[in-house]
Design an enzyme around this catalytic site. Structure first.
Site, PDB file in Angstrom:
ATOM      1  N   GLN A  75      88.654  72.849 -28.468  1.00  0.00           N
ATOM      2  CA  GLN A  75      89.370  72.736 -27.206  1.00  0.00           C
ATOM      3  C   GLN A  75      90.801  73.261 -27.297  1.00  0.00           C
ATOM      4  O   GLN A  75      91.526  73.277 -26.297  1.00  0.00           O
ATOM      5  CB  GLN A  75      89.390  71.273 -26.753  1.00  0.00           C
ATOM      6  CG  GLN A  75      88.011  70.709 -26.481  1.00  0.00           C
ATOM      7  CD  GLN A  75      88.021  69.208 -26.237  1.00  0.00           C
ATOM      8  OE1 GLN A  75      89.068  68.581 -26.101  1.00  0.00           O
ATOM      9  NE2 GLN A  75      86.833  68.614 -26.188  1.00  0.00           N
ATOM     10  N   HIS A 139      90.861  67.115 -27.618  1.00  0.00           N
ATOM     11  CA  HIS A 139      91.750  66.207 -26.875  1.00  0.00           C
ATOM     12  C   HIS A 139      93.230  66.547 -27.036  1.00  0.00           C
ATOM     13  O   HIS A 139      94.032  65.728 -27.500  1.00  0.00           O
ATOM     14  CB  HIS A 139      91.479  64.754 -27.279  1.00  0.00           C
ATOM     15  CG  HIS A 139      90.135  64.260 -26.855  1.00  0.00           C
ATOM     16  ND1 HIS A 139      89.786  62.932 -26.855  1.00  0.00           N
ATOM     17  CD2 HIS A 139      89.028  64.926 -26.413  1.00  0.00           C
ATOM     18  CE1 HIS A 139      88.534  62.784 -26.430  1.00  0.00           C
ATOM     19  NE2 HIS A 139      88.055  64.000 -26.160  1.00  0.00           N
ATOM     20  N   TYR A 258      79.452  57.898 -26.732  1.00  0.00           N
ATOM     21  CA  TYR A 258      78.475  58.964 -26.593  1.00  0.00           C
ATOM     22  C   TYR A 258      77.168  58.528 -27.239  1.00  0.00           C
ATOM     23  O   TYR A 258      77.151  58.061 -28.376  1.00  0.00           O
ATOM     24  CB  TYR A 258      78.982  60.253 -27.228  1.00  0.00           C
ATOM     25  CG  TYR A 258      80.198  60.805 -26.533  1.00  0.00           C
ATOM     26  CD1 TYR A 258      80.088  61.368 -25.264  1.00  0.00           C
ATOM     27  CD2 TYR A 258      81.454  60.762 -27.121  1.00  0.00           C
ATOM     28  CE1 TYR A 258      81.202  61.874 -24.596  1.00  0.00           C
ATOM     29  CE2 TYR A 258      82.573  61.264 -26.481  1.00  0.00           C
ATOM     30  CZ  TYR A 258      82.444  61.817 -25.212  1.00  0.00           C
ATOM     31  OH  TYR A 258      83.544  62.307 -24.559  1.00  0.00           O
TER      32      TYR A 258
END
Length: 373
Positions: A75, A139, A258
């Protein structure tokens, strides 16, 4: 080219039309953020580490020189972008990125000047680096908002910071920047009225804490800071982060691990921790956030909040009670036939909404009214 896409009617269809997506530019690699330059041009970041000008006719300029090295993995990369309120005179902009370090990486905020020839960044200076650096590619948060007081820019910046996924407990600790919103001056110094300036052991840049991964931030018409953040499996939130407040992650959440299973004690509320204004279950994976002040789409849309969905590939038009802090009245899924991850959403100076789609062949789209049949 206009793609004929449908959207929900919040007011009678005789008074409003469905919306479509007009392609402004294509061939962008994982575009992340958008800003509007004079004379109809756009400035766009691409996550692999490029910033480029898009001409009004959609032609892509060469990548700008002067962009720092970014940790372009997972990310991470070159992320949000914001023009200074006085850009027309000082050509100053701010951008955030995943910064390379000896012990990992972290989110950093930089200031630069766009050269007169729009070919490079000049006078690049890192104003803030998240501490500590950690080994993670997730993140980063990384949305930038220029603060206003009484409707006028006040020389302060908000920056959202993720908890880096592997360090979620640190979102509750005030001696790290993980899972925080920070507030600094445009020269990188700390405002003396920040909430933890006088607290021993706390980092002075912190404005609010207990956040997970904020990828949407904007100012409401009244100047209030609004954000949204990714929950885990469910529990994405809209918050109005206030000075010194704790927003609960990972102690309270409306999501779960998750694959299933509770997080921590599996609770959704606790004394001293703020409740979200709104939350999504299941998660929509929100990114990008803008209030609409334009009447381009009809009066019923004025004051609506627009949020992109990465997971389901639509633009969420959110009707809010008045005053806005009263909560969400209705949501409308727009551009559902697009089936592309919407990374950023902004209102342009022309009053139209613009979105970026996040893919190896990402696009800049203008949201327009479809012609009546």
């Amino acid at each position: 080219m206009v793609l004929a896409l449908t959207g929900a009617c919040a007011i009678p269809c005789a008074q409003a039309q469905a919306v479509g997506a007009e392609v402004v530019a294509s061939g962008l690699e994982h575009p992340w953020a958008l800003a509007f330059l004079p004379e109809g041009r756009f400035l766009v970041t691409e996550r692999p580490g490029r910033m480029r000008v898009v001409e009004a006719d959609g032609r892509l300029g060469a990548p700008l020189a002067g962009v720092p090295e970014v940790a372009a993995s997972g990310q991470g990369g070159l992320l949000d972008l914001a023009l200074d309120a006085d850009f027309a005179h000082n050509r100053t902009l701010y951008f955030c990125f995943s910064e390379v370090g000896m012990r990992g990486n972290s989110t950093a905020l930089a200031r630069a000047r766009l050269a007169d020839d729009r070919a490079r960044l000049e006078d690049v200076k890192v104003l803030f680096s998240q501490r500590p650096k950690v080994v993670s590619n997730a993140h980063f948060g990384c949305r930038i908002v220029e603060s206003r007081t009484h409707g006028q820019p006040d020389g302060l910046l908000f920056l959202t910071l993720g908890e880096r996924f592997t360090h979620k407990a640190d979102a509750q600790k005030l001696d790290t920047h993980l899972g925080k919103i920070i507030r600094i001056r445009k020269d990188g110094t700390v405002p003396p009225d920040n909430p933890f300036v006088q607290q021993a052991g706390a980092l002075p840049e912190i404005w609010s804490y207990g956040h997970r991964n904020i990828q949407g931030a904007t100012l409401a018409p009244d100047g209030t800071l609004w954000t949204h953040e990714h929950g885990p499996q469910g529990g994405d939130e809209i918050n109005l982060p206030q000075k010194g407040r704790n927003y609960g992650w990972p102690v309270i959440t409306y999501g779960e691990n998750y694959g299933g299973g509770q997080i921590g004690e599996g609770i959704t509320a606790k004394a001293g921790m703020e409740q979200p204004l709104h939350y999504w279950v299941p998660s929509i994976a929100p990114s990008g956030m803008a209030f609409l002040s334009s009447a381009r789409y009809g009066r019923a849309w004025v004051g609506n909040l627009l949020v992109g969905s990465l997971k389901f590939g639509y633009l969420d038009r959110i009707e809010l009670s008045k005053p806005f802090q009263g909560g969400v009245l209705r949501e409308h899924k727009l551009l559902t036939d697009l089936s592309e991850r919407i990374r950023d959403v902004r209102q342009g100076p022309d009053g139209w909404l613009y979105v970026l789609t996040d893919s190896p062949k990402g696009r800049l789209l203008r949201v327009v009214l479809n012609a009546a049949p």
